[in-house]
Write an enzyme that holds these catalytic residues in place. Structure first.
Site, PDB file in Angstrom:
ATOM      1  N   CYS A 147      10.352  -6.469  95.049  1.00  0.00           N
ATOM      2  CA  CYS A 147      11.310  -5.493  95.574  1.00  0.00           C
ATOM      3  C   CYS A 147      12.772  -5.835  95.305  1.00  0.00           C
ATOM      4  O   CYS A 147      13.481  -5.052  94.677  1.00  0.00           O
ATOM      5  CB  CYS A 147      11.097  -5.332  97.074  1.00  0.00           C
ATOM      6  SG  CYS A 147       9.416  -4.902  97.465  1.00  0.00           S
TER       7      CYS A 147
HETATM    8  C1  UGA Z   1      11.607  -7.310 101.086  1.00  0.00           C
HETATM    9  C2  UGA Z   1      12.352  -6.904 102.373  1.00  0.00           C
HETATM   10  O1  UGA Z   1      12.490  -8.032 103.241  1.00  0.00           O
HETATM   11  C3  UGA Z   1      11.596  -5.779 103.101  1.00  0.00           C
HETATM   12  O2  UGA Z   1      12.348  -5.352 104.235  1.00  0.00           O
HETATM   13  C4  UGA Z   1      11.433  -4.587 102.130  1.00  0.00           C
HETATM   14  O3  UGA Z   1      10.725  -3.520 102.718  1.00  0.00           O
HETATM   15  C5  UGA Z   1      10.674  -5.058 100.911  1.00  0.00           C
HETATM   16  O4  UGA Z   1      11.413  -6.134 100.272  1.00  0.00           O
HETATM   17  C6  UGA Z   1      10.524  -3.867  99.988  1.00  0.00           C
HETATM   18  O5  UGA Z   1      11.531  -3.358  99.484  1.00  0.00           O
HETATM   19  O6  UGA Z   1       9.417  -3.345  99.870  1.00  0.00           O
HETATM   20  P1  UGA Z   1       9.527  -8.918 100.516  1.00  0.00           P
HETATM   21  O7  UGA Z   1       9.769  -8.594  99.077  1.00  0.00           O
HETATM   22  O8  UGA Z   1       8.156  -8.918 101.040  1.00  0.00           O
HETATM   23  O9  UGA Z   1      10.366  -7.901 101.461  1.00  0.00           O
HETATM   24  O10 UGA Z   1      10.141 -10.371 100.688  1.00  0.00           O
HETATM   25  P2  UGA Z   1      11.073 -11.154 101.730  1.00  0.00           P
HETATM   26  O11 UGA Z   1      10.275 -11.763 102.795  1.00  0.00           O
HETATM   27  O12 UGA Z   1      12.231 -10.331 102.113  1.00  0.00           O
HETATM   28  O13 UGA Z   1      11.596 -12.344 100.760  1.00  0.00           O
HETATM   29  C7  UGA Z   1      12.279 -12.046  99.523  1.00  0.00           C
HETATM   30  C8  UGA Z   1      12.687 -13.305  98.792  1.00  0.00           C
HETATM   31  O14 UGA Z   1      13.792 -13.930  99.432  1.00  0.00           O
HETATM   32  C9  UGA Z   1      11.599 -14.386  98.688  1.00  0.00           C
HETATM   33  O15 UGA Z   1      11.608 -14.887  97.361  1.00  0.00           O
HETATM   34  C10 UGA Z   1      12.041 -15.462  99.675  1.00  0.00           C
HETATM   35  O16 UGA Z   1      11.609 -16.732  99.309  1.00  0.00           O
HETATM   36  C11 UGA Z   1      13.552 -15.330  99.585  1.00  0.00           C
HETATM   37  N1  UGA Z   1      14.297 -15.782 100.786  1.00  0.00           N
HETATM   38  C12 UGA Z   1      14.149 -15.132 101.970  1.00  0.00           C
HETATM   39  C13 UGA Z   1      15.185 -16.852 100.681  1.00  0.00           C
HETATM   40  O17 UGA Z   1      15.365 -17.461  99.607  1.00  0.00           O
HETATM   41  N2  UGA Z   1      15.897 -17.220 101.802  1.00  0.00           N
HETATM   42  C14 UGA Z   1      15.776 -16.570 102.990  1.00  0.00           C
HETATM   43  O18 UGA Z   1      16.478 -16.949 103.954  1.00  0.00           O
HETATM   44  C15 UGA Z   1      14.864 -15.515 103.087  1.00  0.00           C
END
Ligand code: UGA
Length: 427
Positions: free
Chosen positions: A265
């Site tokens: 995403c």
């Molecule tokens: C993300 C959004 O959080 C959702 O709200 C949204 O609906 C979704 O995309 C979408 O558009 O469908 P997701 O892709 O499942 O959800 O992943 P996240 O949990 O948000 O993590 C994204 C990335 O950020 C991961 O690679 C994670 O490792 C990284 N991350 C997250 C960090 O590096 N640091 C953080 O503090 C949090």
């Protein structure tokens, strides 16, 4: 309410299952017969915590799957469009799948005698619902939007791994419409949800989705930018983030510094909006920076490893973690992938391990890498290890099988360990 959902992919299936769980009668439509059969048998074609349980409970009762789109639309009051909107080679959003669906829905609406609401749930660039989807629906149905049928844009905010929980307990539901009847119909669907409902127009709803994802990615790139400075000044970025987020205006979420963001995403949405902005003649400087910082983190990680060993050439480098985040087997745009690529460019001997994503990785990654069966096998005689995904199990691994336990930690997992030679990525 009687609802049809087009697309039994990730968003469609969670939406269909969640709405059935909330008491609606849902028909989920997909062209793949095997998928439809699985859902009807109460089995999930994809893994998501809690999903199979809901399917088992509702399949054949409130939830049915079918390949017959036309009948499903005729038999229901509302249709959610949940098809994929992949990026094309330029980074623009490929609208062909949603256009095809809109055409078919339009043709069916032509035969429909009663009012119907079409809800776009797929992530689409601002103004797509009004300027692309609505005209296709009108053209193919011979009817007028806002009078004969309603069009709504209602984005999803589901996180992979906890999507069911997110669906059933949303922070908010955004309803982008242009007329009262459409608002009311969709509000009725979400009546049983304990969250605010925000009424707006479709293009604002579309932008809210992009802005949400970009803001979250910006928080991560921001703390990584700060973290890269902290590292040079010997300051602990995590302590900075803690102190920072004690300010109530700054929430503590998404301030975990490290290797950065990936997944299906954030990267797609961010590039999609940048592309759209540039098409409109605007250079989104902050968002460009957010991407650049994220692209730099894997390079910084490999550089740190190289500095430790002098050279990476011929050195055995274990990469622990392939999934873009823990608790998923999804490696799409995972930050582990550029780490592997740069290690290979340095002629390191790369061995990889991930608790869940090995099969997907084998299908995707070509090159001179070895897939280990266990983390211990990956670490055996390794000169260095890179922690690229925050899997809990990496915290307590035995690193003593390495030549020397030199670890570059990209996910803040191992700093408590006294038995390793530790290097934090940006802390
Ligand atoms: C993300 C959004 O959080 C959702 O709200 C949204 O609906 C979704 O995309 C979408 O558009 O469908 P997701 O892709 O499942 O959800 O992943 P996240 O949990 O948000 O993590 C994204 C990335 O950020 C991961 O690679 C994670 O490792 C990284 N991350 C997250 C960090 O590096 N640091 C953080 O503090 C949090």
């Amino acid at each position: 309410m009687e609802i049809s959902v087009i697309g039994a992919g990730y968003v469609g299936l969670i939406t269909a299952a969640g709405l059935a769980e909330k008491g609606h009668n849902v028909l989920v439509i997909d062209i793949q017969k095997e998928k439809v059969d699985m859902i009807n048998a109460g089995k999930s074609p994809l893994y998501e915590e809690g999903l199979e349980e809901i399917l088992r409970k509702n399949s054949g009762k409130r939830l049915k799957a079918t390949t017959d789109g036309e009948k499903s639309i005729l038999d229901t009051d509302v249709t959610f469009i949940c098809v994929q909107t992949p990026a094309d080679f330029e980074g623009a959003v490929d609208l062909r799948p949603i256009k095809r669906v809109a055409e078919n829905v339009g043709k069916t609406l032509k035969k429909k005698k009663t009012y119907h609401v079409v809800v776009v749930k797929s992530t689409v660039p601002p103004s797509t619902t009004e300027k692309t989807v609505t005209p296709i629906l009108e053209e193919n149905s011979g009817k007028k939007a806002g009078r004969d049928f309603g069009v709504v844009m209602s984005p999803e905010f589901l996180r992979e791994g906890i999507a069911i929980k997110d669906f059933l307990n949303p922070d908010r539901v955004i309803i982008g419409a242009t007329e009262e009847k459409a608002y009311k119909t969709v509000e009725e669907i979400y009546r049983g949800f304990n969250c605010p409902i925000y009424r707006t127009d479709p293009r604002t709803a579309e932008m809210i989705k992009y802005a949400s994802n970009i803001f979250l990615a910006t928080k991560i790139s921001f703390i990584n930018d700060i973290g890269n400075i902290c590292k040079k000044l010997d300051i602990d970025t995590y302590k900075v983030a803690e102190g920072l987020s004690m300010d109530k205006r700054i929430s503590p979420h998404f301030l975990n510094a490290g290797l950065g963001w990936g997944g299906s995403c954030f990267p797609k949405d961010i590039r999609g909006l940048v592309h759209k902005a540039k098409e409109l003649g605007y250079e989104p400087k902050l968002v460009d920076g957010v991407i650049k910082i994220n692209e730099e983190q894997p390079k910084i990680m490999v550089r740190l490893g190289k500095k430790r060993l002098g050279t990476l050439e011929g050195k055995k480098a274990a990469v622990l973690g392939l999934a873009f985040k823990p608790n998923t087997d999804d490696i799409r745009d995972s930050q582990a992938l550029p780490v592997i690529e740069y290690l290979l460019k340095e002629d390191a001997c790369v061995v990889v391990y991930d608790p869940k994503a090995m099969e997907n990785a084998k299908k995707t990654i070509n090159g001179r890498i070895t897939f280990a069966k266990t983390a211990q096998e990956a670490l055996k005689d390794a000169d260095i290890a890179f922690i690229t995904t925050a899997w809990e199990e990496f915290r307590e691994l035995d690193y003593s099988g390495m030549k020397k336990p030199i670890i570059v930690d990209g996910r803040n997992l191992l700093r408590h360990r006294k038995d390793i030679i530790y290097e934090g990525l940006c802390w």
